[in-house]
Design a protein around this motif. Structure first.
Motif, PDB file in Angstrom:
ATOM      1  N   ALA A 158      18.276  -3.404  -7.718  1.00 14.95           N
ATOM      2  CA  ALA A 158      17.017  -3.911  -8.279  1.00 14.95           C
ATOM      3  C   ALA A 158      16.010  -4.344  -7.216  1.00 14.95           C
ATOM      4  CB  ALA A 158      17.314  -5.092  -9.207  1.00 14.95           C
ATOM      5  N   LEU A 159      16.472  -4.951  -6.122  1.00 11.69           N
ATOM      6  CA  LEU A 159      15.559  -5.618  -5.185  1.00 11.69           C
ATOM      7  C   LEU A 159      15.356  -4.906  -3.847  1.00 11.69           C
ATOM      8  CD1 LEU A 159      16.830  -9.278  -5.715  1.00 11.69           C
ATOM      9  CD2 LEU A 159      14.817  -8.194  -6.750  1.00 11.69           C
ATOM     10  N   TRP A 160      16.284  -4.041  -3.468  1.00 13.57           N
ATOM     11  CA  TRP A 160      16.208  -3.442  -2.136  1.00 13.57           C
ATOM     12  C   TRP A 160      14.981  -2.550  -1.931  1.00 13.57           C
ATOM     13  CZ3 TRP A 160      17.253  -5.027   2.234  1.00 13.57           C
ATOM     14  CH2 TRP A 160      17.403  -4.205   3.340  1.00 13.57           C
ATOM     15  N   PRO A 161      14.539  -1.765  -2.914  1.00 11.15           N
ATOM     16  CA  PRO A 161      13.321  -0.973  -2.680  1.00 11.15           C
ATOM     17  C   PRO A 161      12.114  -1.846  -2.305  1.00 11.15           C
ATOM     18  CG  PRO A 161      14.489  -0.122  -4.576  1.00 11.15           C
ATOM     19  CD  PRO A 161      15.172  -1.413  -4.201  1.00 11.15           C
ATOM     20  N   ALA A 162      11.903  -2.951  -2.993  1.00  8.96           N
ATOM     21  CA  ALA A 162      10.770  -3.839  -2.660  1.00  8.96           C
ATOM     22  C   ALA A 162      10.963  -4.492  -1.299  1.00  8.96           C
ATOM     23  CB  ALA A 162      10.602  -4.906  -3.746  1.00  8.96           C
ATOM     24  N   ALA A 163      12.201  -4.842  -0.970  1.00 11.46           N
ATOM     25  CA  ALA A 163      12.464  -5.458   0.333  1.00 11.46           C
ATOM     26  C   ALA A 163      12.168  -4.482   1.454  1.00 11.46           C
ATOM     27  CB  ALA A 163      13.912  -5.937   0.412  1.00 11.46           C
ATOM     28  N   THR A 164      12.638  -3.243   1.328  1.00 12.84           N
ATOM     29  CA  THR A 164      12.399  -2.277   2.400  1.00 12.84           C
ATOM     30  C   THR A 164      10.913  -1.971   2.524  1.00 12.84           C
ATOM     31  OG1 THR A 164      12.880  -0.422   0.931  1.00 12.84           O
ATOM     32  CG2 THR A 164      14.690  -1.236   2.283  1.00 12.84           C
ATOM     33  N   THR A 165      10.222  -1.884   1.405  1.00 13.15           N
ATOM     34  CA  THR A 165       8.772  -1.654   1.454  1.00 13.15           C
ATOM     35  C   THR A 165       8.080  -2.789   2.191  1.00 13.15           C
ATOM     36  OG1 THR A 165       8.806  -0.367  -0.577  1.00 13.15           O
ATOM     37  CG2 THR A 165       6.697  -1.347   0.043  1.00 13.15           C
ATOM     38  N   SER A 166       8.469  -4.013   1.905  1.00 16.95           N
ATOM     39  CA  SER A 166       7.873  -5.177   2.554  1.00 16.95           C
ATOM     40  C   SER A 166       8.150  -5.182   4.054  1.00 16.95           C
ATOM     41  CB  SER A 166       8.402  -6.464   1.920  1.00 16.95           C
ATOM     42  OG  SER A 166       7.822  -7.593   2.532  1.00 16.95           O
ATOM     43  N   ILE A 167       9.374  -4.859   4.435  1.00 12.15           N
ATOM     44  CA  ILE A 167       9.748  -4.842   5.854  1.00 12.15           C
ATOM     45  C   ILE A 167       8.999  -3.738   6.590  1.00 12.15           C
ATOM     46  CG2 ILE A 167      11.649  -4.371   7.451  1.00 12.15           C
ATOM     47  CD1 ILE A 167      13.476  -5.751   5.284  1.00 12.15           C
ATOM     48  N   VAL A 168       9.005  -2.532   6.036  1.00 17.46           N
ATOM     49  CA  VAL A 168       8.348  -1.396   6.682  1.00 17.46           C
ATOM     50  C   VAL A 168       6.845  -1.630   6.776  1.00 17.46           C
ATOM     51  CG1 VAL A 168       7.821   1.063   6.451  1.00 17.46           C
ATOM     52  CG2 VAL A 168      10.156   0.237   6.082  1.00 17.46           C
ATOM     53  N   ALA A 169       6.226  -2.156   5.726  1.00 14.02           N
ATOM     54  CA  ALA A 169       4.784  -2.407   5.735  1.00 14.02           C
ATOM     55  C   ALA A 169       4.413  -3.444   6.784  1.00 14.02           C
ATOM     56  CB  ALA A 169       4.314  -2.863   4.361  1.00 14.02           C
ATOM     57  N   THR A 170       5.261  -4.446   6.975  1.00 12.44           N
ATOM     58  CA  THR A 170       4.992  -5.496   7.957  1.00 12.44           C
ATOM     59  C   THR A 170       5.083  -4.962   9.366  1.00 12.44           C
ATOM     60  OG1 THR A 170       5.881  -7.133   6.456  1.00 12.44           O
ATOM     61  CG2 THR A 170       5.739  -7.778   8.742  1.00 12.44           C
ATOM     62  N   ASP A 171       5.985  -4.015   9.582  1.00 11.08           N
ATOM     63  CA  ASP A 171       6.197  -3.505  10.944  1.00 11.08           C
ATOM     64  C   ASP A 171       5.232  -2.403  11.349  1.00 11.08           C
ATOM     65  OD1 ASP A 171       8.180  -5.275  11.502  1.00 11.08           O
ATOM     66  OD2 ASP A 171       9.808  -3.912  10.987  1.00 11.08           O
ATOM     67  N   GLN A 172       4.405  -1.948  10.410  1.00  8.38           N
ATOM     68  CA  GLN A 172       3.442  -0.912  10.757  1.00  8.38           C
ATOM     69  C   GLN A 172       2.278  -1.521  11.532  1.00  8.38           C
ATOM     70  OE1 GLN A 172       4.045   2.383  10.177  1.00  8.38           O
ATOM     71  NE2 GLN A 172       5.999   1.526   9.506  1.00  8.38           N
ATOM     72  N   PRO A 173       1.806  -0.831  12.574  1.00  8.92           N
ATOM     73  CA  PRO A 173       0.656  -1.355  13.299  1.00  8.92           C
ATOM     74  C   PRO A 173      -0.550  -1.466  12.374  1.00  8.92           C
ATOM     75  CG  PRO A 173       1.619   0.575  14.418  1.00  8.92           C
ATOM     76  CD  PRO A 173       2.313   0.424  13.105  1.00  8.92           C
ATOM     77  N   ARG A 174      -1.281  -2.526  12.531  1.00  7.75           N
ATOM     78  CA  ARG A 174      -2.472  -2.739  11.715  1.00  7.75           C
ATOM     79  C   ARG A 174      -3.627  -1.886  12.259  1.00  7.75           C
ATOM     80  NH1 ARG A 174       0.828  -4.900   8.636  1.00  7.75           N
ATOM     81  NH2 ARG A 174       1.136  -7.116   8.498  1.00  7.75           N
ATOM     82  N   LYS A 175      -4.286  -1.188  11.360  1.00 12.35           N
ATOM     83  CA  LYS A 175      -5.463  -0.404  11.764  1.00 12.35           C
ATOM     84  C   LYS A 175      -6.689  -1.271  11.621  1.00 12.35           C
ATOM     85  CE  LYS A 175      -3.646   4.112  10.723  1.00 12.35           C
ATOM     86  NZ  LYS A 175      -3.819   5.354   9.996  1.00 12.35           N
ATOM     87  N   HIS A 176      -7.451  -1.335  12.658  1.00 14.41           N
ATOM     88  CA  HIS A 176      -8.662  -2.150  12.630  1.00 14.41           C
ATOM     89  C   HIS A 176      -9.807  -1.280  12.100  1.00 14.41           C
ATOM     90  CE1 HIS A 176     -11.158  -5.498  13.685  1.00 14.41           C
ATOM     91  NE2 HIS A 176     -12.026  -4.661  14.231  1.00 14.41           N
ATOM     92  N   THR A 177     -10.445  -1.758  11.072  1.00 15.69           N
ATOM     93  CA  THR A 177     -11.576  -1.001  10.521  1.00 15.69           C
ATOM     94  C   THR A 177     -12.824  -1.864  10.598  1.00 15.69           C
ATOM     95  OG1 THR A 177     -11.083  -1.797   8.292  1.00 15.69           O
ATOM     96  CG2 THR A 177     -10.138   0.317   8.936  1.00 15.69           C
ATOM     97  N   SER A 178     -13.918  -1.239  10.883  1.00 11.31           N
ATOM     98  CA  SER A 178     -15.180  -1.983  10.927  1.00 11.31           C
ATOM     99  C   SER A 178     -15.914  -1.776   9.623  1.00 11.31           C
ATOM    100  CB  SER A 178     -16.037  -1.515  12.102  1.00 11.31           C
ATOM    101  OG  SER A 178     -16.261  -0.134  11.988  1.00 11.31           O
ATOM    102  N   GLN A 179     -16.692  -2.776   9.263  1.00 11.04           N
ATOM    103  CA  GLN A 179     -17.404  -2.670   7.992  1.00 11.04           C
ATOM    104  C   GLN A 179     -18.872  -2.681   8.210  1.00 11.04           C
ATOM    105  OE1 GLN A 179     -15.900  -5.035   4.874  1.00 11.04           O
ATOM    106  NE2 GLN A 179     -13.798  -4.651   5.453  1.00 11.04           N
TER     107      GLN A 179
END
Length: 179
Positions: A158-179
């Motif tokens: 029940a919970l592992w898909p959301a946990a892995t998504t959260s972990i992987v999303a956190t470890d991705q480099p943040r893309k800086h966008t200008s507005q």
């Protein structure tokens, strides 16, 4: 054992009652809060612990955790359990709850948090007989092979898909966008 739990309803709302662990006469429709923490490293590995031989579900692998004591919030309880079992210290603000799983008498909250710098795992032998940093896919492999503590089969499903998504999303480099 003189451990007291706050009782909560199926929505997680406190009922105002407490219950002592091990007593008979569990109130119908009541739950207690169980918390667990998936600590992850920058390399994407996560900390699993193996239950001590004297514990229920002996030798099973799991994420550190346990029951919230009366008066504790979920994040505070999760930090306490993690510290007691592994000596890894995180602040409640560092935790991200990724989901809740309902069991017969417990609502189980799974939190994720990045490993604090300079942390050292020192397992409490009364709780944990071994520990290991494993890949996300290894968690699935251990679940499928049956070496996880019995309650963790349905919890992970029940919970592992959301946990892995959260972990992987956190470890991705943040893309800086200008507005």
């Amino acid at each position: 054992m003189n451990e007291w739990w706050d009782l909560i309803d199926a929505s997680g709302v406190p009922t105002g009652e407490t219950f002592r662990r091990g007593d008979t006469g569990w109130p119908s429709g009541a739950f207690h809060l169980v918390v667990t923490v998936c600590i992850y490293r920058a390399d994407g590995t996560v900390l699993l612990t193996q239950r001590a031989p004297t514990k229920e579900f002996a030798f099973g692998w799991e994420f550190p955790g346990g029951s919230a004591l009366a008066g504790e919030t979920g994040p505070v309880a999760a930090c306490r359990e993690l510290r007691e079992e592994t000596n890894v210290r995180v602040e409640p603000e560092a935790l991200r709850r990724v989901g809740r799983f309902a069991e017969e008498t417990a609502l189980v909250d799974l939190f994720v948090a990045q490993e604090p710098s300079r942390s050292v795992v020192r397992a409490d032998p009364a709780e944990v007989m071994d520990w290991s940093w494993v890949s996300l896919s290894e968690v699935n492999a251990r679940r499928q092979s049956g070496v996880m503590a019995a309650p963790w089969g349905p919890r992970l499903e029940a919970l592992w898909p959301a946990a892995t998504t959260s972990i992987v999303a956190t470890d991705q480099p943040r893309k800086h966008t200008s507005q």
